[in-house]
Write an enzyme that holds these catalytic residues in place. Structure first.
Site, PDB file in Angstrom:
ATOM      1  CG  HIS A 117      91.312 -41.852  20.909  1.00  0.00           C
ATOM      2  ND1 HIS A 117      90.527 -40.921  21.551  1.00  0.00           N
ATOM      3  CD2 HIS A 117      90.449 -42.576  20.146  1.00  0.00           C
ATOM      4  CE1 HIS A 117      89.264 -41.089  21.209  1.00  0.00           C
ATOM      5  NE2 HIS A 117      89.181 -42.081  20.344  1.00  0.00           N
TER       6      HIS A 117
ATOM      7  CG  HIS B 120      89.531 -39.692  12.231  1.00  0.00           C
ATOM      8  ND1 HIS B 120      88.938 -40.865  11.825  1.00  0.00           N
ATOM      9  CD2 HIS B 120      88.722 -39.172  13.179  1.00  0.00           C
ATOM     10  CE1 HIS B 120      87.817 -41.043  12.500  1.00  0.00           C
ATOM     11  NE2 HIS B 120      87.664 -40.036  13.343  1.00  0.00           N
TER      12      HIS B 120
HETATM   13  P1  2AM Z   1      85.355 -40.069  16.533  1.00  0.00           P
HETATM   14  O1  2AM Z   1      86.172 -39.377  17.570  1.00  0.00           O
HETATM   15  O2  2AM Z   1      86.026 -40.113  15.251  1.00  0.00           O
HETATM   16  O3  2AM Z   1      83.949 -39.537  16.467  1.00  0.00           O
HETATM   17  C1  2AM Z   1      85.055 -43.264  21.444  1.00  0.00           C
HETATM   18  O4  2AM Z   1      83.740 -42.831  21.448  1.00  0.00           O
HETATM   19  C2  2AM Z   1      85.614 -43.278  20.047  1.00  0.00           C
HETATM   20  O5  2AM Z   1      84.833 -44.131  19.231  1.00  0.00           O
HETATM   21  C3  2AM Z   1      85.654 -41.933  19.369  1.00  0.00           C
HETATM   22  O6  2AM Z   1      86.967 -41.727  18.917  1.00  0.00           O
HETATM   23  C4  2AM Z   1      84.700 -41.995  18.210  1.00  0.00           C
HETATM   24  O7  2AM Z   1      85.249 -41.594  17.007  1.00  0.00           O
HETATM   25  C5  2AM Z   1      84.430 -43.462  18.062  1.00  0.00           C
HETATM   26  N1  2AM Z   1      83.007 -43.681  17.859  1.00  0.00           N
HETATM   27  C6  2AM Z   1      82.006 -43.243  18.643  1.00  0.00           C
HETATM   28  N2  2AM Z   1      80.821 -43.653  18.147  1.00  0.00           N
HETATM   29  C7  2AM Z   1      81.095 -44.362  17.023  1.00  0.00           C
HETATM   30  C8  2AM Z   1      80.290 -45.056  16.072  1.00  0.00           C
HETATM   31  N3  2AM Z   1      78.962 -45.119  16.189  1.00  0.00           N
HETATM   32  N4  2AM Z   1      80.922 -45.666  15.051  1.00  0.00           N
HETATM   33  C9  2AM Z   1      82.248 -45.620  14.924  1.00  0.00           C
HETATM   34  N5  2AM Z   1      83.069 -44.979  15.802  1.00  0.00           N
HETATM   35  C10 2AM Z   1      82.486 -44.359  16.838  1.00  0.00           C
END
Ligand code: 2AM
Length: 176
Positions: free
Chosen positions: A45, A127
């Site tokens: 996603h 992304h």
């Molecule tokens: P990422 O895959 O690019 O790491 C669910 O956890 C989603 O939220 C994931 O797609 C993750 O992105 C994003 N995510 C998790 N922790 C985060 C944080 N502290 N700040 C921003 N995005 C976060």
């Protein structure tokens, strides 16, 4: 006094089955060139707004924020792979982020502000994370994935024994 229930929430672009298949094959092709921890296909996603651990009583506010988002449908083309050295994240993304996507994210954060959320002021880099702890090898060209964006989704993240699992809570069509 009972502890208030918290839920780990985020808004995302969640692909339908066809787009998910396209993303999954592009991801597999890129991951052949290195090693790390793959993200399962069913988790692919694009995060739009990460809310973190949210008090359950804020859920209504979050839902009405999503209703107020003022953005229309648009097309996204996922046509490149990338790697962030610092975080070890391997990803797929658009080489040209459409202005409509930036407007959507801006409108979403503006609507969330009355609920007490503040935008993540890091630049927004759309992304799809396809692997973590990636040690870079080579980033091949990918077969572009056409992704028509017509809805905004709210998801809940659960951490299970086999890593993160996401549940779709609600979906709002993008109409203006
Ligand atoms: P990422 O895959 O690019 O790491 C669910 O956890 C989603 O939220 C994931 O797609 C993750 O992105 C994003 N995510 C998790 N922790 C985060 C944080 N502290 N700040 C921003 N995005 C976060």
């Amino acid at each position: 006094m009972s502890a208030r229930r918290k839920r780990r929430l985020f808004f995302a672009l969640w692909p339908d089955a066809e787009v998910r298949n396209g993303l999954a094959s592009a991801a597999a092709a890129v991951r052949k060139h290195g090693s790390g921890r793959s993200v399962p296909d069913e988790n692919l996603h694009i995060t739009l707004a990460f809310l973190g651990s949210v008090d359950e009583e804020l859920l209504d506010c979050v839902r009405s924020a999503a209703e107020q988002v003022n953005a229309g449908a648009f097309a996204l083309t996922i046509d490149r792979a990338g790697w962030w050295k610092r975080t070890g994240i391997l990803w797929l993304g658009p080489s040209a982020g459409p202005a409509a996507l930036n407007r959507l994210v801006k409108s979403l954060w503006a609507a969330l502000e009355p609920c007490g959320f503040w935008p993540d002021f890091r630049d927004f880099h759309p992304h799809v994370t396809i692997a973590r702890r990636w040690r870079k090898a080579r980033l091949p060209e990918i077969r572009p994935v056409h992704w028509p964006i017509d809805a905004l989704m709210l998801l809940e993240s659960h951490t299970g024994q086999r890593g993160a699992r996401y549940t779709l809570l609600e979906r709002w069509p993008l109409i203006r």
